[in-house]
Structure formats: structure tokens, C-alpha cells
Design an enzyme around this catalytic site. Structure first.
Site, short mmCIF file in Angstrom:
data_model
loop_
_atom_site.label_atom_id
_atom_site.label_comp_id
_atom_site.label_asym_id
_atom_site.label_seq_id
_atom_site.Cartn_x
_atom_site.Cartn_y
_atom_site.Cartn_z
N PRO A 14 0.80 -1.23 0.00
CA PRO A 14 0.00 0.00 0.00
C PRO A 14 0.83 1.28 0.00
CG PRO A 14 -0.17 -1.13 2.11
CD PRO A 14 0.51 -2.07 1.17
N ASN A 15 0.31 2.23 -0.74
CA ASN A 15 0.83 3.60 -0.82
C ASN A 15 2.12 3.73 -1.62
OD1 ASN A 15 -1.27 4.81 0.82
ND2 ASN A 15 -0.36 3.66 2.51
N ARG A 22 5.06 11.01 -2.57
CA ARG A 22 4.78 10.74 -1.16
C ARG A 22 6.05 10.93 -0.33
NH1 ARG A 22 4.63 4.65 1.24
NH2 ARG A 22 4.04 5.19 3.37
N TYR A 27 11.30 8.92 1.12
CA TYR A 27 11.31 7.86 0.11
C TYR A 27 11.97 8.26 -1.21
CZ TYR A 27 8.02 5.81 3.40
OH TYR A 27 7.44 5.30 4.54
N ASN A 78 8.29 -5.39 -1.13
CA ASN A 78 8.22 -4.24 -0.24
C ASN A 78 6.75 -4.15 0.18
OD1 ASN A 78 7.98 -1.87 1.13
ND2 ASN A 78 9.28 -0.68 -0.27
N ALA A 81 3.22 -0.69 4.67
CA ALA A 81 2.80 -0.81 6.08
C ALA A 81 2.34 -2.22 6.44
CB ALA A 81 1.70 0.20 6.38
N GLU A 102 12.94 -9.25 1.55
CA GLU A 102 12.16 -8.12 2.06
C GLU A 102 12.95 -6.86 1.76
OE1 GLU A 102 12.10 -7.93 6.31
OE2 GLU A 102 10.53 -6.40 6.38
N HIS A 104 12.98 -2.52 1.74
CA HIS A 104 12.42 -1.22 2.13
C HIS A 104 13.33 -0.11 1.66
CE1 HIS A 104 9.39 -3.07 4.65
NE2 HIS A 104 10.34 -3.87 5.11
N ARG A 111 13.12 4.50 12.45
CA ARG A 111 11.97 5.41 12.41
C ARG A 111 11.08 5.20 13.65
NH1 ARG A 111 9.45 4.97 6.62
NH2 ARG A 111 8.38 6.84 7.38
C1 DQA Z 1 8.44 1.20 3.60
C2 DQA Z 1 8.53 1.34 5.11
C3 DQA Z 1 7.17 1.09 5.76
O1 DQA Z 1 7.27 1.28 7.16
C4 DQA Z 1 6.14 2.08 5.23
O2 DQA Z 1 4.88 1.79 5.77
C5 DQA Z 1 6.12 2.13 3.75
C6 DQA Z 1 7.38 2.12 3.02
C7 DQA Z 1 9.78 1.54 2.90
O3 DQA Z 1 9.97 1.15 1.76
O4 DQA Z 1 10.63 2.21 3.49
O5 DQA Z 1 5.06 2.25 3.14
O6 DQA Z 1 8.11 -0.13 3.29
#
Ligand code: DQA
Length: 148
Positions: A14-15, A22, A27, A78, A81, A102, A104, A111
């Protein structure tokens, strides 16, 4: 059509469709399409083929992981959340046979406290965090090295 063993599923949660726009201070300014293109270019060096999916819906990610069973060689994910609470994604990844990376962009451990739990990490082969867009090349390299 690449053979089954060379397909890598690249999943975004998501997002992450909003990347570029964003929170660029966290990011970066590259879009999701930029990151996927980078992963695809790296994969080509190893004769790997990237299939990608971004979804804001947990069930679509779970279904993509299920559909990868017996078809894809590896998964780079990735989860956004969902990283921090999706036991459904955890279980789906646990049922996948190949390497799972995994990934990120940021370093969640550096964080907010709620980001310090990953329910995906225990079912991942390894995690790459905090290297921004470079993480895509690193993740593909990790997959290639693991697959041999
Ligand atoms: C994220 C880190 C997560 O905590 C966050 O919710 C994201 C992006 C990252 O790529 O740094 O949406 O996965």
C-alpha cells in the site's frame, strides 16, 4: 517465455503507488515505475525476468504470492505498512518455496517504534533496508546469488 526458474515476482504494498510524490524526504523522488525499471535492468544482467504488482489490497498481495508457488523462482517484496502487521502475507510467504527478499527504501528500524516490528522478516531469506532505490539492484543481486 523465460523458464519457470528465472521469473522473479516484485511486489509492492500500500501507498507505494505514490512514490515520487509521497514524503520525498523519506522515500526519494523516483516513482514506482522508475524503481521497477531499475529492478528489471538489473535482473536482465542475470537472465532473470521481473513480474511486478503493486496493490493497496492485502488479499491481492496474498493471491499473488499464492499464484507464484511453483511458477516463480523468487519474490522481492516491499510490503509497505503491511510489513508491520499482515500475518496473512507472512503465512502466504511462508508457503512459498523459493528465496524471499524483504525490501524497504527507508530503514524502518531507524523510524517510529511501530515500524520496528516486521512480520515479514521471519519468513524472508533476508532483508535489504535503508538504501533507497539502490536496494532494488541489491535485492536482485541477492536473488541471483541465492538462486545460483
Ligand atoms: C516502507 C517502510 C514502511 O514502514 C512504510 O509503511 C512504507 C514504506 C519503505 O519502503 O521504506 O510504506 O516499506
Amino acid at each position: 517465455m523465460p523458464s519457470v526458474s528465472r521469473i522473479v515476482l516484485l511486489l509492492h504494498g500500500p501507498n507505494l503507488n505514490l512514490l515520487g510524490d509521497r514524503e520525498p524526504e523519506v522515500y526519494g523522488t523516483d516513482t514506482l515505475a522508475d524503481h521497477v525499471a531499475r529492478a528489471r535492468a538489473s535482473a536482465a544482467e542475470f537472465s532473470l525476468d521481473i513480474e511486478d504488482l503493486q496493490s493497496n489490497a492485502e488479499h491481492e498481495l496474498v493471491e499473488a504470492v499464492q499464484a507464484a508457488r511453483g511458477r516463480c523462482a523468487a519474490i522481492i517484496v516491499n510490503p509497505g505498512a503491511f510489513t508491520h502487521y499482515s500475518w496473512a502475507l507472512h503465512d502466504a510467504l511462508a508457503a512459498f518455496d523459493g528465496p524471499v527478499v524483504e525490501l524497504h527504501l527507508s530503514n524502518p528500524d531507524a523510524r517510529e517504534p511501530w515500524r520496528r516490528t516486521s512480520v515479514v522478516a521471519p519468513v524472508a531469506t533476508g532483508s535489504i533496508v535503508g538504501f533507497g532505490g539502490d536496494g532494488y539492484e541489491l535485492a536482485v543481486r541477492a536473488v541471483a546469488a541465492t538462486l545460483g
